[in-house]
Scaffold this active site. Structure first.
Site, PDB file in Angstrom:
ATOM      1  N   ARG A   1     -58.057  -3.205 -36.111  1.00 22.14           N
ATOM      2  CA  ARG A   1     -57.467  -4.483 -36.524  1.00 22.14           C
ATOM      3  C   ARG A   1     -57.972  -5.672 -35.711  1.00 22.14           C
ATOM      4  O   ARG A   1     -57.930  -6.807 -36.155  1.00 22.14           O
ATOM      5  CB  ARG A   1     -55.940  -4.368 -36.453  1.00 22.14           C
ATOM      6  CG  ARG A   1     -55.146  -5.649 -36.657  1.00 22.14           C
ATOM      7  CD  ARG A   1     -55.367  -6.236 -38.039  1.00 22.14           C
ATOM      8  NE  ARG A   1     -54.572  -7.426 -38.253  1.00 22.14           N
ATOM      9  CZ  ARG A   1     -54.836  -8.633 -37.738  1.00 22.14           C
ATOM     10  NH1 ARG A   1     -55.881  -8.813 -36.977  1.00 22.14           N
ATOM     11  NH2 ARG A   1     -54.036  -9.657 -38.007  1.00 22.14           N
ATOM     12  N   LYS A   2     -58.390  -5.403 -34.496  1.00 15.60           N
ATOM     13  CA  LYS A   2     -58.891  -6.472 -33.601  1.00 15.60           C
ATOM     14  C   LYS A   2     -57.911  -7.646 -33.536  1.00 15.60           C
ATOM     15  O   LYS A   2     -58.248  -8.786 -33.865  1.00 15.60           O
ATOM     16  CB  LYS A   2     -60.269  -6.966 -34.029  1.00 15.60           C
ATOM     17  CG  LYS A   2     -61.350  -5.898 -34.011  1.00 15.60           C
ATOM     18  CD  LYS A   2     -62.720  -6.479 -34.283  1.00 15.60           C
ATOM     19  CE  LYS A   2     -63.821  -5.451 -34.291  1.00 15.60           C
ATOM     20  NZ  LYS A   2     -63.837  -4.571 -35.460  1.00 15.60           N
TER      21      LYS A   2
END
Ligand code: 5BU
Length: 260
Positions: free
Chosen positions: A95-96
């Site tokens: 997802r960063k």
């Protein structure tokens, strides 16, 4: 002459892991003899599930980008969990996260995807400072999830280097109950309880047209000292993904063993 980095076997490393998901991952790696993560960047859920069922025996970890699916629904996650149990692998949503603690907490727990409900592992940029870890931890530690910090990236011109990378390592060491390791191109700490995962690994290409830069599996592990290789197109674009996944698994495993 190749300079080899010394490693502990995963059966020993798990004793140094503070985070429960990191421990579980070490157990899976040791029992499946696989330090291969598949990056399944496929936009059709049925095709993705078919691919995962085919190569599931070869991987310790499946990395997803849930927001690229064009036909996402909750049934997809149920089917994915069934496959994770069938083949014994963990799920890592790439997802960063990159915002302040208050915001990432909502992004992790809520929205369409409710990532914390199904992803054993997720990851975060360190650019906002430690508040991002604290926010995610408020949601994730309750479910015993693990977080990876993005200390380096594989792409050309990445700004995540030098003192930024060093500060990311310090942040991980301050939160080892929740932070289980790094996304990085090389080993960044001697702490055997923190796991290094490296994307941008492939045999057949050195880069793509959009800044991705590849290194070889052996280079990632023997020379750079990483623990887990993350392979996407190198596997799912191969004519026989299972055979190719097996080749990556064997190469990465042999390389790791030779460091022990
Ligand atoms: P590839 O097809 O093996 O190039 O896919 C690499 C995957 O790893 C893809 O999902 C990227 O989003 C991800 N990635 C990366 O390539 N480089 C990075 O530094 C990080 C993630 Br962080």
């Amino acid at each position: 002459m190749l300079k080899k980095i010394k490693k502990l076997p995963y059966t020993d490393r798990l004793n140094y892991c503070v985070n429960k998901t990191a421990k579980r991952l070490c157990e899976i790696i040791a029992s499946k003899q696989s330090n291969l993560c598949l990056s399944a960047d496929i936009t059709d859920s049925e095709k993705l599930l078919n691919l995962v069922d085919r190569v599931g025996s070869e991987i310790c970890l499946l990395k997803t980008h849930i927001d690229i699916l064009s036909d996402f629904d909750a049934n997809f996650l149920i089917a994915l969990k069934v496959l994770a149990q069938k083949h014994t692998f963990l799920i890592f949503e790439d997802r960063k996260f990159a915002d302040i603690g208050h915001t990432v907490k909502q992004q992790y727990a809520g929205g369409l995807y409710k990532i914390v409900e199904w992803a054993d592992i997720s990851n975060a940029h360190t650019v906002p400072g430690p508040g991002i870890i604290q926010g995610l931890q408020e949601v994730g530690s309750f479910k015993q999830r693990g977080l990876l910090l993005l200390a380096e990236m594989s792409s050309v011109g990445s700004l995540a280097r030098g003192s930024y990378t060093q500060a990311s390592v310090k942040m991980a060491e301050d939160y080892t109950d929740f932070v289980m390791g790094f996304i990085a191109q090389r080993q960044l700490t001697q702490n055997p309880g923190l796991i290094h995962m490296t994307p941008g690994v492939q045999w057949h290409q050195v880069d793509d047209s959009l800044g991705q830069r590849y290194i070889l599996p052996e280079q990632a592990i023997l020379e750079n000292g990483t623990d887990i290789i993350i392979v996407g197109r190198g596997i799912y674009q191969a004519s026989d993904p299972l055979l190719e996944a097996r080749r990556y698994r064997e190469a990465a495993w042999e390389a790791y063993l030779s460091c022990c």
